[in-house]
Design a protein around this motif. Structure first.
Motif, PDB file in Angstrom:
ATOM      1  N   LEU A  32      23.076 -57.557   9.382  1.00 39.31           N
ATOM      2  CA  LEU A  32      23.681 -58.065  10.604  1.00 39.31           C
ATOM      3  C   LEU A  32      25.054 -58.653  10.297  1.00 39.31           C
ATOM      4  O   LEU A  32      25.192 -59.448   9.357  1.00 39.31           O
ATOM      5  CB  LEU A  32      22.784 -59.141  11.225  1.00 39.31           C
ATOM      6  CG  LEU A  32      21.485 -58.625  11.854  1.00 39.31           C
ATOM      7  CD1 LEU A  32      20.563 -59.787  12.185  1.00 39.31           C
ATOM      8  CD2 LEU A  32      21.789 -57.813  13.104  1.00 39.31           C
ATOM      9  N   PRO A  33      26.070 -58.291  11.062  1.00 37.64           N
ATOM     10  CA  PRO A  33      27.420 -58.820  10.810  1.00 37.64           C
ATOM     11  C   PRO A  33      27.537 -60.278  11.240  1.00 37.64           C
ATOM     12  O   PRO A  33      27.072 -60.656  12.314  1.00 37.64           O
ATOM     13  CB  PRO A  33      28.315 -57.914  11.653  1.00 37.64           C
ATOM     14  CG  PRO A  33      27.432 -57.463  12.774  1.00 37.64           C
ATOM     15  CD  PRO A  33      26.050 -57.353  12.203  1.00 37.64           C
ATOM     16  N   VAL A  34      28.140 -61.078  10.399  1.00 36.16           N
ATOM     17  CA  VAL A  34      28.405 -62.485  10.731  1.00 36.16           C
ATOM     18  C   VAL A  34      29.913 -62.632  10.869  1.00 36.16           C
ATOM     19  O   VAL A  34      30.649 -62.590   9.884  1.00 36.16           O
ATOM     20  CB  VAL A  34      27.867 -63.426   9.634  1.00 36.16           C
ATOM     21  CG1 VAL A  34      28.139 -64.883  10.017  1.00 36.16           C
ATOM     22  CG2 VAL A  34      26.376 -63.198   9.419  1.00 36.16           C
ATOM     23  N   ASP A  35      30.383 -62.778  12.104  1.00 38.08           N
ATOM     24  CA  ASP A  35      31.819 -62.883  12.343  1.00 38.08           C
ATOM     25  C   ASP A  35      32.151 -64.228  12.995  1.00 38.08           C
ATOM     26  O   ASP A  35      31.272 -65.055  13.254  1.00 38.08           O
ATOM     27  CB  ASP A  35      32.314 -61.717  13.214  1.00 38.08           C
ATOM     28  CG  ASP A  35      31.457 -61.538  14.452  1.00 38.08           C
ATOM     29  OD1 ASP A  35      31.108 -62.556  15.072  1.00 38.08           O
ATOM     30  OD2 ASP A  35      31.143 -60.382  14.804  1.00 38.08           O
ATOM     31  N   MET A  42      23.212 -68.933  15.308  1.00 37.04           N
ATOM     32  CA  MET A  42      22.856 -67.530  15.117  1.00 37.04           C
ATOM     33  C   MET A  42      23.424 -67.002  13.812  1.00 37.04           C
ATOM     34  O   MET A  42      22.809 -66.147  13.161  1.00 37.04           O
ATOM     35  CB  MET A  42      23.369 -66.696  16.295  1.00 37.04           C
ATOM     36  CG  MET A  42      22.616 -66.928  17.596  1.00 37.04           C
ATOM     37  SD  MET A  42      20.820 -66.751  17.449  1.00 37.04           S
ATOM     38  CE  MET A  42      20.689 -65.086  16.799  1.00 37.04           C
ATOM     39  N   ALA A  43      24.601 -67.483  13.413  1.00 40.70           N
ATOM     40  CA  ALA A  43      25.170 -67.046  12.136  1.00 40.70           C
ATOM     41  C   ALA A  43      24.247 -67.421  10.990  1.00 40.70           C
ATOM     42  O   ALA A  43      24.050 -66.648  10.045  1.00 40.70           O
ATOM     43  CB  ALA A  43      26.555 -67.673  11.932  1.00 40.70           C
ATOM     44  N   GLU A  44      23.648 -68.604  11.081  1.00 37.24           N
ATOM     45  CA  GLU A  44      22.713 -69.034  10.042  1.00 37.24           C
ATOM     46  C   GLU A  44      21.459 -68.161  10.044  1.00 37.24           C
ATOM     47  O   GLU A  44      20.942 -67.793   8.985  1.00 37.24           O
ATOM     48  CB  GLU A  44      22.329 -70.507  10.276  1.00 37.24           C
ATOM     49  CG  GLU A  44      21.554 -71.131   9.127  1.00 37.24           C
ATOM     50  CD  GLU A  44      22.374 -71.216   7.849  1.00 37.24           C
ATOM     51  OE1 GLU A  44      21.762 -71.180   6.761  1.00 37.24           O
ATOM     52  OE2 GLU A  44      23.618 -71.296   7.928  1.00 37.24           O
ATOM     53  N   VAL A  45      20.984 -67.807  11.229  1.00 37.96           N
ATOM     54  CA  VAL A  45      19.824 -66.913  11.332  1.00 37.96           C
ATOM     55  C   VAL A  45      20.163 -65.534  10.769  1.00 37.96           C
ATOM     56  O   VAL A  45      19.368 -64.926  10.037  1.00 37.96           O
ATOM     57  CB  VAL A  45      19.363 -66.798  12.805  1.00 37.96           C
ATOM     58  CG1 VAL A  45      18.276 -65.743  12.946  1.00 37.96           C
ATOM     59  CG2 VAL A  45      18.848 -68.140  13.304  1.00 37.96           C
ATOM     60  N   TYR A  46      21.357 -65.013  11.077  1.00 40.00           N
ATOM     61  CA  TYR A  46      21.786 -63.721  10.562  1.00 40.00           C
ATOM     62  C   TYR A  46      21.857 -63.740   9.035  1.00 40.00           C
ATOM     63  O   TYR A  46      21.427 -62.788   8.365  1.00 40.00           O
ATOM     64  CB  TYR A  46      23.157 -63.357  11.128  1.00 40.00           C
ATOM     65  CG  TYR A  46      23.126 -62.805  12.547  1.00 40.00           C
ATOM     66  CD1 TYR A  46      21.972 -62.867  13.308  1.00 40.00           C
ATOM     67  CD2 TYR A  46      24.259 -62.230  13.098  1.00 40.00           C
ATOM     68  CE1 TYR A  46      21.954 -62.367  14.597  1.00 40.00           C
ATOM     69  CE2 TYR A  46      24.251 -61.727  14.396  1.00 40.00           C
ATOM     70  CZ  TYR A  46      23.089 -61.803  15.142  1.00 40.00           C
ATOM     71  OH  TYR A  46      23.071 -61.291  16.411  1.00 40.00           O
ATOM     72  N   ARG A  47      22.403 -64.819   8.476  1.00 37.47           N
ATOM     73  CA  ARG A  47      22.497 -64.914   7.009  1.00 37.47           C
ATOM     74  C   ARG A  47      21.107 -64.938   6.383  1.00 37.47           C
ATOM     75  O   ARG A  47      20.879 -64.309   5.337  1.00 37.47           O
ATOM     76  CB  ARG A  47      23.289 -66.156   6.615  1.00 37.47           C
ATOM     77  CG  ARG A  47      24.773 -66.099   6.964  1.00 37.47           C
ATOM     78  CD  ARG A  47      25.540 -67.243   6.327  1.00 37.47           C
ATOM     79  NE  ARG A  47      26.912 -67.306   6.822  1.00 37.47           N
ATOM     80  CZ  ARG A  47      27.303 -68.104   7.819  1.00 37.47           C
ATOM     81  NH1 ARG A  47      26.425 -68.915   8.404  1.00 37.47           N
ATOM     82  NH2 ARG A  47      28.559 -68.099   8.228  1.00 37.47           N
ATOM     83  N   ALA A  48      20.195 -65.676   7.014  1.00 31.54           N
ATOM     84  CA  ALA A  48      18.824 -65.727   6.490  1.00 31.54           C
ATOM     85  C   ALA A  48      18.165 -64.353   6.566  1.00 31.54           C
ATOM     86  O   ALA A  48      17.460 -63.936   5.632  1.00 31.54           O
ATOM     87  CB  ALA A  48      18.005 -66.756   7.271  1.00 31.54           C
ATOM     88  N   PHE A  49      18.406 -63.618   7.673  1.00 32.36           N
ATOM     89  CA  PHE A  49      17.842 -62.272   7.811  1.00 32.36           C
ATOM     90  C   PHE A  49      18.408 -61.339   6.743  1.00 32.36           C
ATOM     91  O   PHE A  49      17.673 -60.575   6.109  1.00 32.36           O
ATOM     92  CB  PHE A  49      18.146 -61.717   9.206  1.00 32.36           C
ATOM     93  CG  PHE A  49      17.649 -60.315   9.428  1.00 32.36           C
ATOM     94  CD1 PHE A  49      16.359 -60.077   9.843  1.00 32.36           C
ATOM     95  CD2 PHE A  49      18.493 -59.219   9.209  1.00 32.36           C
ATOM     96  CE1 PHE A  49      15.896 -58.788  10.045  1.00 32.36           C
ATOM     97  CE2 PHE A  49      18.046 -57.933   9.406  1.00 32.36           C
ATOM     98  CZ  PHE A  49      16.747 -57.714   9.825  1.00 32.36           C
ATOM     99  N   ASN A  50      19.731 -61.393   6.544  1.00 32.91           N
ATOM    100  CA  ASN A  50      20.354 -60.535   5.529  1.00 32.91           C
ATOM    101  C   ASN A  50      19.843 -60.866   4.127  1.00 32.91           C
ATOM    102  O   ASN A  50      19.615 -59.968   3.306  1.00 32.91           O
ATOM    103  CB  ASN A  50      21.876 -60.695   5.579  1.00 32.91           C
ATOM    104  CG  ASN A  50      22.466 -60.115   6.856  1.00 32.91           C
ATOM    105  OD1 ASN A  50      21.837 -59.308   7.530  1.00 32.91           O
ATOM    106  ND2 ASN A  50      23.675 -60.540   7.200  1.00 32.91           N
ATOM    107  N   GLN A  51      19.644 -62.147   3.849  1.00 36.40           N
ATOM    108  CA  GLN A  51      19.122 -62.539   2.541  1.00 36.40           C
ATOM    109  C   GLN A  51      17.692 -62.036   2.364  1.00 36.40           C
ATOM    110  O   GLN A  51      17.299 -61.579   1.285  1.00 36.40           O
ATOM    111  CB  GLN A  51      19.166 -64.065   2.396  1.00 36.40           C
ATOM    112  CG  GLN A  51      18.717 -64.575   1.033  1.00 36.40           C
ATOM    113  CD  GLN A  51      19.606 -64.068  -0.085  1.00 36.40           C
ATOM    114  OE1 GLN A  51      20.826 -64.172  -0.003  1.00 36.40           O
ATOM    115  NE2 GLN A  51      19.014 -63.508  -1.134  1.00 36.40           N
ATOM    116  N   MET A  52      16.909 -62.126   3.431  1.00 36.71           N
ATOM    117  CA  MET A  52      15.538 -61.632   3.372  1.00 36.71           C
ATOM    118  C   MET A  52      15.498 -60.135   3.087  1.00 36.71           C
ATOM    119  O   MET A  52      14.716 -59.662   2.246  1.00 36.71           O
ATOM    120  CB  MET A  52      14.821 -61.919   4.686  1.00 36.71           C
ATOM    121  CG  MET A  52      13.383 -61.420   4.731  1.00 36.71           C
ATOM    122  SD  MET A  52      12.743 -61.264   6.412  1.00 36.71           S
ATOM    123  CE  MET A  52      13.710 -59.876   7.030  1.00 36.71           C
TER     124      MET A  52
END
Length: 274
Positions: A32-35, A42-52
């Protein structure tokens, strides 16, 4: 109006997250792109998803590498054993049994390697599905096996050629091993007002499966021992399911009236492909 804008800004990122989670569940690599326009929460959720996804994919790669290494390393001693047995008295019943055991072990290792090399990196190409099915069935017909083909006219389809052939071989091997007679391979396009689907079915007249095994049989290393003998490593249908999922499709098993099993693979196709 302010509430509507707030809800819209919140729902759009959540929809992207839902779509990404579904794609990842189908085995696709998704990030998921974090811009700068993404809200901080939501950026924090996206980062957690990408890390997962990074962690899950890394664990999968390590597991596959370990399994591939073990399977590959076992081939050498098995080959040496086979060659040694060939030098012994081939009429000896014990020797023949050992050769068969080695062949079974090699077949299991082949399934391990096929499960690991699931074809996800294979490029899509335009294929004539009927021609592909006929090419897979031809060697069995040359061996004197009785297989009936029921192939309807089919459009050119974008497929992973080698993966589809592996899928068909697994389905046919299952049918021939457990069904023996009444083997049929059918292919057709089923369409309605909403969508069109390609359907490939392999039918046999074997003992079928117990109702509780119809779904569990797709689990890796699970074998329907009571109904169909429990031979092999239990990876054949798991490989079929994985290849079908890579094409956006599904696999269904159902017992036939009068005995036997019907294995059907189907996936949606675009209207312009018809």
């Amino acid at each position: 109006a302010a509430a509507w804008i707030f809800v819209r800004q919140l729902s759009a990122p959540l929809k992207r997250l839902v779509i990404a989670a579904r794609l990842f569940g189908q085995g696709r690599s998704v990030r998921l792109p974090v811009d700068v326009d993404t809200a901080s929460e939501m950026a924090e959720v996206y980062r957690a998803f990408n890390q997962m996804t990074d962690d899950v994919e890394q664990a999968g790669r390590e597991r596959e590498l370990m399994l591939a290494g073990v399977s590959h390393d076992l081939r050498t001693p098995l080959t040496r054993l086979r060659l040694s047995l060939e030098l012994l008295d081939s009429d000896n019943e014990l020797t023949s049994d050992m050769v068969r055991d080695i062949e079974d072990m090699n077949a299991i290792l082949d399934q391990f390697l096929a499960f690991i090399r699931d074809g996800r990196d294979e490029p899509m190409e335009a294929c004539d599905l009927n021609e592909l099915i006929s090419a897979v069935v031809a060697p069995y017909l040359q061996q004197g096996r009785s297989i009936r083909l029921c192939l309807e006219e089919m459009p050119s389809l974008e497929l992973r050629r080698v993966s589809i052939k592996r899928m068909l071989v697994n389905l046919l091997e299952n049918a021939l091993r457990y069904g023996a007679q009444g083997i049929e391979v059918a292919a057709s396009v089923v369409s309605d007002e909403h969508a069109a689907h390609v359907v490939i079915s392999v039918l046999d007249r074997g003992p079928g499966l117990a109702p509780e095994d119809l779904q569990r049989i797709f689990n890796p290393f699970y074998r329907g021992d009571q109904a169909r003998g429990g031979q092999g490593a239990g990876l054949g249908l798991a490989i079929v399911q994985r290849i079908a999922a890579q094409h956006g499709g599904k696999v269904e098993l159902q017992n036939r009236a009068g005995g036997g099993l019907e294995a059907s693979v189907y996936w949606a196709i675009a209207v312009h492909e018809l």
